[in-house]
Motif scaffolding. Structure first.
Motif, PDB file in Angstrom:
ATOM      1  N   ILE B 269      71.583  24.604  44.338  1.00 24.22           N
ATOM      2  CA  ILE B 269      70.932  25.222  45.495  1.00 24.22           C
ATOM      3  C   ILE B 269      71.342  24.555  46.796  1.00 24.22           C
ATOM      4  CG2 ILE B 269      68.819  23.818  45.380  1.00 24.22           C
ATOM      5  CD1 ILE B 269      69.092  27.562  46.347  1.00 24.22           C
ATOM      6  N   PRO B 385      79.091  32.555  40.377  1.00 25.83           N
ATOM      7  CA  PRO B 385      78.141  32.964  39.333  1.00 25.83           C
ATOM      8  C   PRO B 385      77.161  34.037  39.798  1.00 25.83           C
ATOM      9  CG  PRO B 385      77.628  30.759  40.131  1.00 25.83           C
ATOM     10  CD  PRO B 385      78.934  31.151  40.738  1.00 25.83           C
ATOM     11  N   MET B 428      76.310  37.133  29.114  1.00 25.06           N
ATOM     12  CA  MET B 428      76.632  36.599  30.442  1.00 25.06           C
ATOM     13  C   MET B 428      75.509  36.917  31.433  1.00 25.06           C
ATOM     14  SD  MET B 428      79.332  35.089  29.602  1.00 25.06           S
ATOM     15  CE  MET B 428      79.588  34.280  31.167  1.00 25.06           C
ATOM     16  N   TYR B 431      72.825  34.588  30.807  1.00 26.66           N
ATOM     17  CA  TYR B 431      73.201  33.287  31.343  1.00 26.66           C
ATOM     18  C   TYR B 431      72.960  33.220  32.852  1.00 26.66           C
ATOM     19  CZ  TYR B 431      76.026  29.375  32.871  1.00 26.66           C
ATOM     20  OH  TYR B 431      76.439  28.228  33.480  1.00 26.66           O
ATOM     21  N   GLU B 434      69.406  32.562  33.363  1.00 23.79           N
ATOM     22  CA  GLU B 434      69.115  31.201  32.927  1.00 23.79           C
ATOM     23  C   GLU B 434      69.571  30.195  33.989  1.00 23.79           C
ATOM     24  OE1 GLU B 434      71.129  30.216  29.286  1.00 23.79           O
ATOM     25  OE2 GLU B 434      70.317  28.180  29.268  1.00 23.79           O
ATOM     26  N   PHE B 435      70.746  30.451  34.535  1.00 24.34           N
ATOM     27  CA  PHE B 435      71.297  29.583  35.575  1.00 24.34           C
ATOM     28  C   PHE B 435      70.370  29.569  36.793  1.00 24.34           C
ATOM     29  CE2 PHE B 435      74.206  28.964  39.260  1.00 24.34           C
ATOM     30  CZ  PHE B 435      74.671  27.704  38.938  1.00 24.34           C
ATOM     31  N   GLU B 438      67.272  27.628  36.079  1.00 21.91           N
ATOM     32  CA  GLU B 438      67.602  26.200  36.069  1.00 21.91           C
ATOM     33  C   GLU B 438      67.743  25.655  37.487  1.00 21.91           C
ATOM     34  OE1 GLU B 438      68.575  22.592  34.345  1.00 21.91           O
ATOM     35  OE2 GLU B 438      68.136  24.392  33.150  1.00 21.91           O
ATOM     36  N   GLU B 439      68.372  26.440  38.355  1.00 17.14           N
ATOM     37  CA  GLU B 439      68.768  25.933  39.669  1.00 17.14           C
ATOM     38  C   GLU B 439      67.850  26.363  40.817  1.00 17.14           C
ATOM     39  OE1 GLU B 439      71.075  23.704  40.077  1.00 17.14           O
ATOM     40  OE2 GLU B 439      71.854  23.725  38.039  1.00 17.14           O
ATOM     41  N   CYS B 441      65.178  26.467  43.578  1.00 13.61           N
ATOM     42  CA  CYS B 441      64.506  25.340  44.234  1.00 13.61           C
ATOM     43  C   CYS B 441      63.000  25.484  44.095  1.00 13.61           C
ATOM     44  CB  CYS B 441      64.907  25.236  45.693  1.00 13.61           C
ATOM     45  SG  CYS B 441      64.032  26.332  46.830  1.00 13.61           S
TER      46      CYS B 441
END
Lengths: 153, 522
Positions: B269, B385, B428, B431, B434-435, B438-439, B441
């Motif tokens: 981020i 991404p 994908m 994913y 998921e990304f 995860e990221e 903020c």
């Protein structure tokens, strides 16, 4: 907190943005950032404990537990996925019997995911103790893991 | 004395450039052949790394690659130091079609010089842009950058000249230049190459920016995944300080500039400019609502120019040759050149600097050589991404900000990742969510909660348990994320998801008809 860390704290707490560089330095020294330091860090930086804890846990780089003796990272971003990094991940997890974010029972290896080393053209990418390896296939992965295990066999 | 050139770039070292350099040295000393090895940046012909270039009589160099340590002895035996024939013989790299077909403005020196040689940099045209800038004055510098049509190469593509002008006009005695070197997109590595292979170029670009807007302090916010770039940048800054290229009252003018590298700590981020500012202030990297724009109220509340590495690295060329010369490259409102990064399942992955307007097909096939596995190409992801997955049928699209946005595509940081037909786009898409989870903020709900809910929905669909209602819900969720997220992370994560659904519905267990009903609204 030993003298060296005290000195780092004294130096970085005078900088307006010193907290993140300070954490980097502590982790370089100790391998992790002990939670016991939080009250002292907070008072030196003149921040609340929640604030310094918040920064510590926000960033993927920082950890509050000592890692294994070896750190194995596997990139799992798209470019490495397109070249089959999932096979490497599977191999590593099976061989070490751990998941991402965990340390093997003997304390030897910590397995971490990475989102891009910038080695996309030469992926899939794996790093072992900071050394980057490109075009890694399952055989190369096996060799890397064997090289760690030989060190502590 | 024989002269050899071997890349020291992180990616070249990852495939054995250090080992090759070592073996070459050993082999030479055992044969009592005096030679010196110059460690350069990489040309970006990555499938040929480790590439060993040999200086012949005069200025001509010939290359051999990709060289493995065990190739070194046979190379010596075939007289490669004098350009001898060998299966790995590439010839003159400058004449190699992969390089020759490019138009290298930013990367003109890349691979040819020793990154930390200030003399080599100056000899090859370095600091000419800064010299012109100091002569021309602030007005004209901003004017030239505006005329060049340069747009931010990091993501959003905002015109650089306008950004600079805003900061220039903002009243404050303290202003900052921040270089966004948090290149976290998968499939991108051009920033890293500049920092490792031609670091003075970035420094010069930042100095020009500093002079233009009246800033005397710059920060390079560098991601921690680039340890070699960290080392090289710090050394380059030290050299500049020693030689009087950084500091106060530079070159007898009233212009002062100081530069510092600040290391991130593994948060994607922080590539978002306002999150980057928070992180640079030593805090959690949380996104700030805009306005106020960082150009007016940025680092510690002061006017701040935030540009990505490639944007800043484009500036010295513009100031050397003029904004009009730069704008002659490219098409429509996409001016100049873009260092496109080709990666993923390609035969010839690497760095390709070309003017805008080239088709994606040309990049993938003429440069990339098609898939490495030889299987049919199924999809490419362009723009990182958060960029969409595009099918082969759309690849005639030219590289152009506006043309790409017509199909909800983005130029982003200029990364293209190719996938063969073994990829499952539902995975994908999962994913991508998921990304984001995860990221994220965590500041805004659509991104923080939406990404987790998106993951769950996708899991249901992938396991074959998704009903039509789930599909409806997924589209609605994407809509909320796009329209209600504070920044691009939440706002763009639906792009890979929706494009995967639109172009590859069968991977999700749906038919084209299932998707058509939603495709008009999204």
């Amino acid at each position: 907190m030993d003298q060296k860390i005290e000195d780092l704290l004294a130096f970085y707490s005078t900088k307006p943005n010193g907290l993140i560089p300070f954490y980097h330095k502590v982790q370089e020294e100790l391998g992790y950032i002990p939670k016991e330091f939080i009250p002292q860090i907070a008072s030196s930086f003149n921040l609340s404990q929640a604030e310094v804890y918040g920064v510590l846990t926000f960033y993927a780089d920082f950890r509050t537990q000592p890692p294994g003796k070896n750190i194995l990272r596997i990139c799992r971003a798209e470019a490495c996925q397109s070249n089959g990094c999932h096979k490497l991940i599977k191999k590593a997890k099976e061989a070490l019997r751990i998941d991402f974010g965990q340390t093997s029972a003997d304390g030897q290896v910590t397995l971490l995911p990475t989102f891009c080393f910038g080695n996309c053209a030469n992926g899939p990418s794996v790093s072992l103790n900071g050394k980057l390896y490109g075009r890694v296939d399952v055989q190369k992965m096996e060799k890397l893991i064997a090289s760690i295990q030989q060190c502590y066999a | 004395m024989h002269k050899l050139y071997i890349s020291k770039d992180y990616s070249s070292v990852a495939v054995g450039a250090d080992e090759v350099a070592l073996v070459v040295e050993k082999e030479a000393s055992s044969r009592s052949i005096p030679l010196s090895i110059i460690r350069t940046g990489s040309y970006g012909l990555y499938w040929l790394e480790p590439l060993v270039e040999v200086q012949l009589e005069g200025t001509k160099r010939v290359a051999y690659g990709p060289v493995k340590p065990e190739d070194v002895r046979p190379l010596f035996e075939s007289g490669f130091l004098n350009g001898g024939d060998h299966p790995l013989f590439i010839g003159d790299v400058q004449e190699h079609p992969y390089l020759k077909r490019q138009k290298r403005l930013i990367f003109e020196r890349m691979g040819r010089l020793e990154p930390l040689s200030l003399d080599a940099y100056v000899e090859m045209g370095g600091f000419r842009g800064l010299k012109n800038a100091l002569e021309w004055g602030q007005n004209r510098v901003i004017d030239e950058v505006t005329k060049s049509g340069l747009r931010g190469r990091g993501g959003a593509g905002f015109p650089t000249g306008i950004k600079w002008k805003t900061t220039w006009l903002a009243p404050s005695s303290q202003k900052y230049i921040v270089c966004n070197a948090d290149e976290g997109d998968s499939g991108t590595f051009s920033d890293r190459m500049v920092m490792e292979g031609d670091p003075f170029l970035l420094i010069e670009g930042m100095m020009i920016a500093g002079f233009a807007v009246g800033a005397n302090k710059g920060y390079i916010y560098l991601r921690s995944e680039y340890p070699l770039a960290y080392e090289i940048l710090n050394k380059a800054i030290d050299i500049c300080k020693q030689k009087g290229y950084l500091g106060s009252k530079l070159f007898g003018t009233s212009f002062s500039f100081d530069l510092e590298v600040y290391l991130g700590a593994g948060a994607y981020i922080c590539g978002e400019e306002t999150a980057l500012l928070d992180s640079l202030e030593g805090k959690r990297g949380m996104v700030r609502p805009r306005p106020p724009l960082p150009a007016v109220k940025g680092l510690w509340g002061q006017p701040t120019v935030i540009n990505n590495v490639i944007t800043l690295a484009s500036v010295p060329w513009i100031l050397s040759y003029g904004g009009d010369a730069y704008a002659r490259f490219g098409v429509n409102r996409s001016k100049g050149t873009l260092p496109v990064q080709l990666s993923g399942n390609l035969k010839y992955p690497g760095l390709v600097e070309v003017p805008f307007g080239i088709s994606l097909k040309e990049l993938i096939y003429e440069f990339g050589g098609g898939t490495r596995t030889g299987k049919p190409l199924k999809a490419i992801q362009i723009g990182g991404p958060l960029g969409p997955y595009l099918p082969e049928s759309l690849l005639d699209i030219p590289l152009d900000y506006e043309e790409l946005s017509k199909i909800k595509g983005i130029v982003g940081h200029g990364g293209i990742v190719a996938f063969d037909d073994s990829v499952n786009l539902a995975h994908m898409a999962h994913y991508a969510m998921e990304f984001c989870a995860e990221e994220s903020c965590g500041k805004c709900t659509p991104c923080r909660i939406g990404s987790t809910r998106g993951m769950e929905l996708m899991e249901k669909i992938i396991w074959g348990k998704g009903s039509r209602k789930d599909l409806e819900l997924l589209f609605e969720l994407c809509d909320t994320m796009i329209n209600a997220s504070l920044c691009g992370l939440g706002g763009m994560t639906p792009f890979p998801v929706l494009s995967a659904l639109r172009y590859f519905p069968e991977d999700f267990g749906y038919s084209k008809q299932d998707i058509v009903a939603f495709a008009t609204t999204n």
